[in-house]
Design a protein around this motif. Sequence first.
Motif, PDB file in Angstrom:
ATOM      1  N   ARG A 247       0.977  -1.252   0.008  1.00 28.18           N
ATOM      2  CA  ARG A 247      -0.348  -0.193  -0.015  1.00 28.18           C
ATOM      3  C   ARG A 247       0.514   1.394   0.178  1.00 28.18           C
ATOM      4  O   ARG A 247       0.463   2.597  -0.599  1.00 28.18           O
ATOM      5  CB  ARG A 247      -1.466  -0.175   1.075  1.00 28.18           C
ATOM      6  CG  ARG A 247      -1.926  -0.903   0.497  1.00 28.18           C
ATOM      7  CD  ARG A 247      -2.931  -0.891   1.960  1.00 28.18           C
ATOM      8  NE  ARG A 247      -4.036  -1.785   1.999  1.00 28.18           N
ATOM      9  CZ  ARG A 247      -4.980  -2.253   2.740  1.00 28.18           C
ATOM     10  NH1 ARG A 247      -5.714  -1.152   3.703  1.00 28.18           N
ATOM     11  NH2 ARG A 247      -6.062  -2.992   3.252  1.00 28.18           N
ATOM     12  N   ALA A 248       2.103   1.730   0.286  1.00 30.07           N
ATOM     13  CA  ALA A 248       3.031   2.485   0.560  1.00 30.07           C
ATOM     14  C   ALA A 248       3.056   2.926  -1.145  1.00 30.07           C
ATOM     15  O   ALA A 248       3.665   1.869  -1.819  1.00 30.07           O
ATOM     16  CB  ALA A 248       3.906   1.880   1.338  1.00 30.07           C
ATOM     17  N   LEU A 249       4.381   3.915  -1.327  1.00 28.37           N
ATOM     18  CA  LEU A 249       4.038   4.280  -2.906  1.00 28.37           C
ATOM     19  C   LEU A 249       5.655   3.118  -2.653  1.00 28.37           C
ATOM     20  O   LEU A 249       6.689   2.224  -1.609  1.00 28.37           O
ATOM     21  CB  LEU A 249       4.454   5.254  -1.946  1.00 28.37           C
ATOM     22  CG  LEU A 249       3.892   6.261  -2.242  1.00 28.37           C
ATOM     23  CD1 LEU A 249       4.825   7.691  -1.406  1.00 28.37           C
ATOM     24  CD2 LEU A 249       3.287   7.349  -3.008  1.00 28.37           C
ATOM     25  N   GLY A 250       5.962   3.131  -4.272  1.00 32.60           N
ATOM     26  CA  GLY A 250       7.094   2.329  -4.682  1.00 32.60           C
ATOM     27  C   GLY A 250       8.230   3.223  -4.864  1.00 32.60           C
ATOM     28  O   GLY A 250       8.268   4.616  -3.901  1.00 32.60           O
ATOM     29  N   SER A 251       8.898   1.950  -4.977  1.00 36.95           N
ATOM     30  CA  SER A 251      10.789   3.046  -4.236  1.00 36.95           C
ATOM     31  C   SER A 251      10.898   4.183  -4.906  1.00 36.95           C
ATOM     32  O   SER A 251      11.216   5.236  -3.959  1.00 36.95           O
ATOM     33  CB  SER A 251      11.882   1.828  -4.671  1.00 36.95           C
ATOM     34  OG  SER A 251      11.937   0.584  -4.091  1.00 36.95           O
ATOM     35  N   ASP A 252      10.790   4.111  -6.082  1.00 41.01           N
ATOM     36  CA  ASP A 252      10.767   5.507  -6.967  1.00 41.01           C
ATOM     37  C   ASP A 252       9.883   6.655  -6.513  1.00 41.01           C
ATOM     38  O   ASP A 252      10.214   8.153  -5.693  1.00 41.01           O
ATOM     39  CB  ASP A 252      10.682   5.527  -8.395  1.00 41.01           C
ATOM     40  CG  ASP A 252      11.763   4.722  -9.551  1.00 41.01           C
ATOM     41  OD1 ASP A 252      12.802   4.321  -8.501  1.00 41.01           O
ATOM     42  OD2 ASP A 252      11.613   4.124 -10.356  1.00 41.01           O
ATOM     43  N   GLU A 253       8.889   7.043  -5.870  1.00 39.19           N
ATOM     44  CA  GLU A 253       7.920   7.481  -5.767  1.00 39.19           C
ATOM     45  C   GLU A 253       7.982   8.520  -4.349  1.00 39.19           C
ATOM     46  O   GLU A 253       8.615   8.613  -4.074  1.00 39.19           O
ATOM     47  CB  GLU A 253       6.526   7.561  -5.397  1.00 39.19           C
ATOM     48  CG  GLU A 253       5.686   7.001  -7.090  1.00 39.19           C
ATOM     49  CD  GLU A 253       4.499   6.298  -7.024  1.00 39.19           C
ATOM     50  OE1 GLU A 253       4.655   5.075  -6.363  1.00 39.19           O
ATOM     51  OE2 GLU A 253       4.076   6.777  -7.297  1.00 39.19           O
ATOM     52  N   SER A 254       8.520   7.269  -3.533  1.00 41.34           N
ATOM     53  CA  SER A 254       9.122   7.157  -2.155  1.00 41.34           C
ATOM     54  C   SER A 254      10.314   8.350  -1.906  1.00 41.34           C
ATOM     55  O   SER A 254      10.599   9.326  -1.779  1.00 41.34           O
ATOM     56  CB  SER A 254       9.678   6.097  -1.260  1.00 41.34           C
ATOM     57  OG  SER A 254       8.559   5.308  -1.444  1.00 41.34           O
ATOM     58  N   LEU A 255      11.673   7.924  -2.908  1.00 40.86           N
ATOM     59  CA  LEU A 255      12.359   8.848  -3.048  1.00 40.86           C
ATOM     60  C   LEU A 255      11.892  10.168  -3.557  1.00 40.86           C
ATOM     61  O   LEU A 255      12.784  11.113  -2.231  1.00 40.86           O
ATOM     62  CB  LEU A 255      13.019   7.771  -3.970  1.00 40.86           C
ATOM     63  CG  LEU A 255      15.161   8.361  -4.006  1.00 40.86           C
ATOM     64  CD1 LEU A 255      15.848   9.397  -2.849  1.00 40.86           C
ATOM     65  CD2 LEU A 255      15.451   7.958  -4.723  1.00 40.86           C
ATOM     66  N   ALA A 256      11.731  10.161  -4.094  1.00 44.73           N
ATOM     67  CA  ALA A 256      10.734  11.324  -4.578  1.00 44.73           C
ATOM     68  C   ALA A 256      10.136  12.331  -3.521  1.00 44.73           C
ATOM     69  O   ALA A 256      10.502  13.518  -3.804  1.00 44.73           O
ATOM     70  CB  ALA A 256       9.822  11.459  -6.059  1.00 44.73           C
ATOM     71  N   LEU A 257       9.369  11.457  -3.011  1.00 45.68           N
ATOM     72  CA  LEU A 257       8.874  11.997  -1.683  1.00 45.68           C
ATOM     73  C   LEU A 257       9.805  12.904  -1.120  1.00 45.68           C
ATOM     74  O   LEU A 257       9.380  13.681  -0.096  1.00 45.68           O
ATOM     75  CB  LEU A 257       7.789  11.268  -0.919  1.00 45.68           C
ATOM     76  CG  LEU A 257       6.805  11.811  -0.046  1.00 45.68           C
ATOM     77  CD1 LEU A 257       6.220  13.304  -0.137  1.00 45.68           C
ATOM     78  CD2 LEU A 257       5.749  11.060   1.170  1.00 45.68           C
ATOM     79  N   ILE A 258      10.769  11.935  -0.276  1.00 45.41           N
ATOM     80  CA  ILE A 258      11.752  11.871   0.283  1.00 45.41           C
ATOM     81  C   ILE A 258      12.399  13.198  -0.221  1.00 45.41           C
ATOM     82  O   ILE A 258      12.691  13.993   0.949  1.00 45.41           O
ATOM     83  CB  ILE A 258      12.717  10.480   0.585  1.00 45.41           C
ATOM     84  CG1 ILE A 258      12.089   9.911   1.608  1.00 45.41           C
ATOM     85  CG2 ILE A 258      14.283  11.317   1.405  1.00 45.41           C
ATOM     86  CD1 ILE A 258      12.862   7.903   1.293  1.00 45.41           C
ATOM     87  N   ARG A 259      12.533  13.616  -0.835  1.00 42.26           N
ATOM     88  CA  ARG A 259      13.237  15.121  -1.847  1.00 42.26           C
ATOM     89  C   ARG A 259      12.839  15.625  -1.356  1.00 42.26           C
ATOM     90  O   ARG A 259      12.797  17.316  -1.532  1.00 42.26           O
ATOM     91  CB  ARG A 259      14.220  13.938  -2.915  1.00 42.26           C
ATOM     92  CG  ARG A 259      14.733  13.446  -2.908  1.00 42.26           C
ATOM     93  CD  ARG A 259      16.240  13.016  -4.966  1.00 42.26           C
ATOM     94  NE  ARG A 259      16.745  12.057  -5.385  1.00 42.26           N
ATOM     95  CZ  ARG A 259      17.219  11.575  -6.272  1.00 42.26           C
ATOM     96  NH1 ARG A 259      16.063  11.865  -6.816  1.00 42.26           N
ATOM     97  NH2 ARG A 259      17.807  10.542  -5.899  1.00 42.26           N
ATOM     98  N   ARG A 260      11.220  15.512  -1.676  1.00 41.08           N
ATOM     99  CA  ARG A 260      10.291  16.724  -1.720  1.00 41.08           C
ATOM    100  C   ARG A 260      10.035  17.588  -0.168  1.00 41.08           C
ATOM    101  O   ARG A 260      10.117  18.488  -0.107  1.00 41.08           O
ATOM    102  CB  ARG A 260       9.148  16.674  -2.521  1.00 41.08           C
ATOM    103  CG  ARG A 260       8.191  17.474  -2.855  1.00 41.08           C
ATOM    104  CD  ARG A 260       6.851  17.367  -3.523  1.00 41.08           C
ATOM    105  NE  ARG A 260       6.213  16.393  -3.372  1.00 41.08           N
ATOM    106  CZ  ARG A 260       6.131  14.895  -3.606  1.00 41.08           C
ATOM    107  NH1 ARG A 260       6.718  14.761  -4.373  1.00 41.08           N
ATOM    108  NH2 ARG A 260       5.277  14.001  -3.581  1.00 41.08           N
ATOM    109  N   ILE A 261      10.349  16.422   0.726  1.00 39.07           N
ATOM    110  CA  ILE A 261      10.384  16.842   1.781  1.00 39.07           C
ATOM    111  C   ILE A 261      11.357  17.559   2.416  1.00 39.07           C
ATOM    112  O   ILE A 261      11.206  18.803   3.485  1.00 39.07           O
ATOM    113  CB  ILE A 261       9.965  16.344   2.738  1.00 39.07           C
ATOM    114  CG1 ILE A 261       8.362  15.460   2.043  1.00 39.07           C
ATOM    115  CG2 ILE A 261       9.475  16.309   4.418  1.00 39.07           C
ATOM    116  CD1 ILE A 261       7.758  13.887   3.063  1.00 39.07           C
ATOM    117  N   ALA A 262      12.827  17.237   1.736  1.00 39.59           N
ATOM    118  CA  ALA A 262      13.802  17.913   2.513  1.00 39.59           C
ATOM    119  C   ALA A 262      14.075  19.339   2.514  1.00 39.59           C
ATOM    120  O   ALA A 262      14.897  19.815   2.752  1.00 39.59           O
ATOM    121  CB  ALA A 262      15.065  16.921   2.121  1.00 39.59           C
ATOM    122  N   LYS A 263      13.447  19.362   0.394  1.00 37.05           N
ATOM    123  CA  LYS A 263      13.341  20.321   0.101  1.00 37.05           C
ATOM    124  C   LYS A 263      12.800  21.651   1.157  1.00 37.05           C
ATOM    125  O   LYS A 263      13.212  23.085   0.616  1.00 37.05           O
ATOM    126  CB  LYS A 263      13.285  21.010  -1.537  1.00 37.05           C
ATOM    127  CG  LYS A 263      14.304  19.897  -2.290  1.00 37.05           C
ATOM    128  CD  LYS A 263      13.440  20.317  -3.799  1.00 37.05           C
ATOM    129  CE  LYS A 263      14.605  19.312  -4.560  1.00 37.05           C
ATOM    130  NZ  LYS A 263      13.893  19.364  -6.281  1.00 37.05           N
TER     131      LYS A 263
END
Length: 299
Positions: A280-296
């Motif tokens: 149910r969680a985001l896929g690996s690529d989507e998860s990495l994209a979200l981590i980067r977005r939150i970091a910004k």
Amino acid sequence: MTTNAARTRRKSTPPLASPTVQAWELGLRLRERREEVGMTAVAAGRASGITQAYISGVEAGRVKLPGDRLAQLVKIYEIDPADAAELEGLRVGAMQRAWWHQYSQLFPADFLRFLGYEAGASHVCSYHNELVDGLLQTEAYARAVIRGGNTYVRLTEMDRRIAARMARQRRLGGDHPLRLTTVITEGALRQQVGGPEVMRAQLDHLDRLLTERPEQIEIRVMPFAAGAHPALGGPFQILSFPSPRLPDLVWQEVLTSSDIIDQSSRVADYTMTFAEARERALGSDESLALIRRIAKEMT
């Protein structure tokens, strides 16, 4: 007796250097052999001149076994020389002093035992709803967690607790690096533990790990939009081991208690829950994209 095929299979996955895990496997194998020859723990104790409680403690991996005692059990259980040599290797390994023993005054016995299991695991699957997995924490983030989340921790203990957490992360390197699959909630990524600067560095650290070690470390983010999901509640970790003789274990730690779960039915429930949460969680690529977005956003 153990078959040649089984013995070959065990040798293909060498045990990791954890006295806790080696004592556990030694105990399991002795118990299996005792049951194969049709002896109770009481009968084994009588035959070897030791107590049933001692036999049970060894089989649970909680009592150290001297070489002469193992030799007695090898004779009583009619264990063949090849298996006896493997058991002696496990016994010697179980007698070693591990790095976490220097922290025995800081942590309860169950947590020290968990450290031993983690040190000998080959794969950990974890779910975290409020914090980044301890194996992935930066030192600054870990310091903020320990300082802010444990009012009972004395300032004089702070550095040693952080050192213990950093020592756990050595398992991510070495000849047999630990594989880690973790599901973490979006809320945990947005919780500004230590403030924006510390959190930005923590998220950047996750980014580097995912970029540099994609085959070893997997992080799936459970987004707010997922709503209710099977793993709602406290964090937990499922530990798997290189030896096919060793079953999976679950470690669960909440505010006032912790527990090592080894009942197969309960472990199966956690395994299924984790698998469903991961789906149910985001896929690996989507998860990495979200981590980067939150970091910004951490400015």
